[in-house]
Design an enzyme around this catalytic site. Structure first.
Site, PDB file in Angstrom:
ATOM      1  N   HIS A 153       0.837  -1.221   0.000  1.00 45.77           N
ATOM      2  CA  HIS A 153       0.000   0.000   0.000  1.00 45.77           C
ATOM      3  C   HIS A 153       0.865   1.262   0.000  1.00 45.77           C
ATOM      4  O   HIS A 153       0.423   2.311   0.452  1.00 45.77           O
ATOM      5  CB  HIS A 153      -0.939   0.033   1.215  1.00 45.77           C
ATOM      6  CG  HIS A 153      -1.679  -1.239   1.456  1.00 45.77           C
ATOM      7  ND1 HIS A 153      -2.936  -1.487   0.945  1.00 45.77           N
ATOM      8  CD2 HIS A 153      -1.321  -2.364   2.135  1.00 45.77           C
ATOM      9  CE1 HIS A 153      -3.334  -2.698   1.321  1.00 45.77           C
ATOM     10  NE2 HIS A 153      -2.364  -3.254   2.031  1.00 45.77           N
ATOM     11  N   SER A 274      14.244  22.050 -16.074  1.00 52.09           N
ATOM     12  CA  SER A 274      13.053  22.869 -16.246  1.00 52.09           C
ATOM     13  C   SER A 274      13.467  24.182 -16.876  1.00 52.09           C
ATOM     14  O   SER A 274      14.552  24.698 -16.602  1.00 52.09           O
ATOM     15  CB  SER A 274      12.403  23.115 -14.886  1.00 52.09           C
ATOM     16  OG  SER A 274      11.639  24.307 -14.926  1.00 52.09           O
ATOM     17  N   LYS A 280      15.551  22.005 -11.005  1.00 58.77           N
ATOM     18  CA  LYS A 280      14.814  20.781 -11.292  1.00 58.77           C
ATOM     19  C   LYS A 280      15.612  19.746 -12.077  1.00 58.77           C
ATOM     20  O   LYS A 280      16.416  20.072 -12.944  1.00 58.77           O
ATOM     21  CB  LYS A 280      13.548  21.100 -12.116  1.00 58.77           C
ATOM     22  CG  LYS A 280      12.469  21.849 -11.372  1.00 58.77           C
ATOM     23  CD  LYS A 280      11.795  21.043 -10.275  1.00 58.77           C
ATOM     24  CE  LYS A 280      10.959  19.888 -10.775  1.00 58.77           C
ATOM     25  NZ  LYS A 280       9.717  20.329 -11.412  1.00 58.77           N
TER      26      LYS A 280
END
Ligand code: ARG
Length: 458
Positions: A153, A274, A280
């Site tokens: 999960h 980016s 980024k």
């Protein structure tokens, strides 16, 4: 080709919907190979002369050269690769060209070409998957001892090694290869000689053409021979499953590479920046791989819908099969190649993985197992006691293994100092020695066994 009973040429719009040459020219080599095998068989059966077969094969060889040199003029009016090649053959060698189509139809011809093409494609894809498996095995080997949180999960569950986690993908890919190998066996039968659909009155030798083209034998029923496209559906199904696997790995790479997790860094070669945020590093290749399965699943569905409800035997609907399959194969190949590069270039960060193991009480199951083993507690009771230990640890803001013996005994008086032997992350991983478990020596065994299997099959 059918001028005998036609007096007007096709409407332009008819040509646009009917012509497949832009797509099926990709099978030119298979078409030529199939025609050569057919011509040689016709000659050895005495159906055409040896001289005619020789002229046909020479002409076909020249056409192949022309296509490969970019000198062939593909014509929409000639509809498909089969008629383009035949028309050029006529221009090159004259009358004998007209004898090539004896005891053959485009129906068995296209089925043969497509199987030959897809067989090469399957072999290529299997080779690609095997390279990806090797890249994963090498990484798994490097990190067979490096612990990380295992999740269910996406919640911390039990510690595993990074090597074990990667080996889970090796298993998936191993099945993908098996599925393709299995599909290849059924694909590898020759429809050539099924002719239009009923077989032929000429005394052909289907075994001979099958053998010349590397098939294991001829298809058994002429009607099925021209109308079966299961082999393409099987390839698309196997390819879909393979890409589903790759998309799961891609998603994990995306998660692992986000700085707040930081388990891996993707190399510059497989990252983008980016245009506005200078800090980024974006995992674009992984994201694109994550996005690709739709193409394969869509291709499977599109071809399945083409085939469903088609009456025997060939129908022009089936011409759609190639565009669907070719573009799906391209997406599959590109995804596997990009994933291989990403995995090869990946830097893992074992320190970050180990640090992440501090959160989530990953050895809670080990504690419960200890209570069962050492105190004879029923597992359900042990589960309950452990839950209470977790609550205490959460209140103190520490992992369960940093609690004092007194803290533990306040919950369950039977607990002794021996418990600390099983509560560490490394002890937990080392204890999972069952076959297929995460203990490092098991991971290394799995790596060695897979390397041996790969060496045997390639
Ligand atoms: N271009 C056709 C295809 O790909 C070849 C077979 C055409 N046969 C026919 N009888 N029209 O399906």
């Amino acid at each position: 080709m059918w001028g005998g009973r036609f007096f007007e040429s096709n409407a332009a719009i008819m040509q646009a919907i009917n012509a497949s040459i832009d797509i099926d020219k990709r099978m030119y080599a298979q078409d030529i190979k199939g025609s050569m095998a057919h011509a040689r068989m016709l000659a050895s059966q005495g159906i055409i002369s040896a001289d005619d077969a020789e002229a046909i094969c020479q002409g076909l060889a020249q056409i192949k050269n022309e296509i490969e040199a970019g000198q062939f003029n593909f014509s929409q009016e000639l509809e498909d690769i089969h008629m383009n090649v035949e028309a050029r053959l006529k221009a090159l060698i004259g009358e004998p060209a007209g004898r090539l189509h004896t005891a053959r139809s485009r129906n068995d011809q296209v089925a043969t070409d497509f199987r030959l093409w897809l067989r090469d494609q399957i072999d290529y894809t299997i080779g690609q998957i095997s390279k990806l498996i090797t890249a994963l095995l090498d990484k798994a080997d490097q990190h067979a001892e490096d612990v990380m949180p295992g999740y269910t999960h996406l919640q911390p569950a039990q510690p595993v090694t990074f090597g074990h986690h990667l080996m889970a993908y090796v298993e998936m890919l191993d099945r993908d290869m098996e599925r393709l190998q299995d599909a290849r066996k059924r694909l590898n039968r020759s429809p050539l000689g099924s002719a239009a659909m009923a077989g032929t009155g000429f005394d052909i030798d289907r075994e001979a053409t099958a053998q010349a083209l590397g098939f294991s034998g001829p298809t058994r029923n002429s009607m099925d021979g021209v109308s079966d496209r299961d082999f393409a559906l099987e390839f698309l199904a196997a390819g879909s499953i393979c890409l589903i696997h790759l998309s799961r790995l891609a998603e994990e790479l995306v998660i692992w590479s986000t700085p707040s997790i930081g388990f891996v860094t993707m190399s510059d070669k497989f990252s983008t920046g980016s245009s506005i945020m200078p800090q980024k590093r974006n995992p674009d290749a992984a994201e694109l791989i994550r996005a690709k399965p739709g193409r394969l699943l869509g291709a499977f569905q599109t071809l399945a819908v083409v085939m469903k409800g088609l009456p025997m035997t060939y129908a022009k609907d089936m011409q759609e099969d190639k565009e669907i399959t070719f573009s799906a194969a391209d997406a599959l190949d590109l995804s596997i190649a990009a994933m291989t590069g990403m995995v090869e270039d990946l830097t893992a960060h074992p320190d970050a993985m180990r640090a992440a193991c501090q959160k989530g009480h990953l050895t809670a199951t080990d504690l419960a197992d200890w209570l069962v083993r050492e105190l004879g507690m029923p597992f359900r009771d042990a589960h309950h006691v452990t839950g209470r230990v977790v609550v205490v640890a959460d209140q103190k803001g520490c992992p369960i293994w940093d609690l004092s013996l007194a803290d533990l005994q306040a919950v369950e008086p039977g607990i002794t100092a021996e418990i600390f032997d099983v509560l560490s992350i490394d002890a937990s991983v080392a204890s999972r020695k069952s076959f297929g478990g995460t203990a490092p020596h098991r991971v290394r065994q799995a790596i060695a066994a897979t390397r041996q299997r790969l060496a045997r099959t390639s």
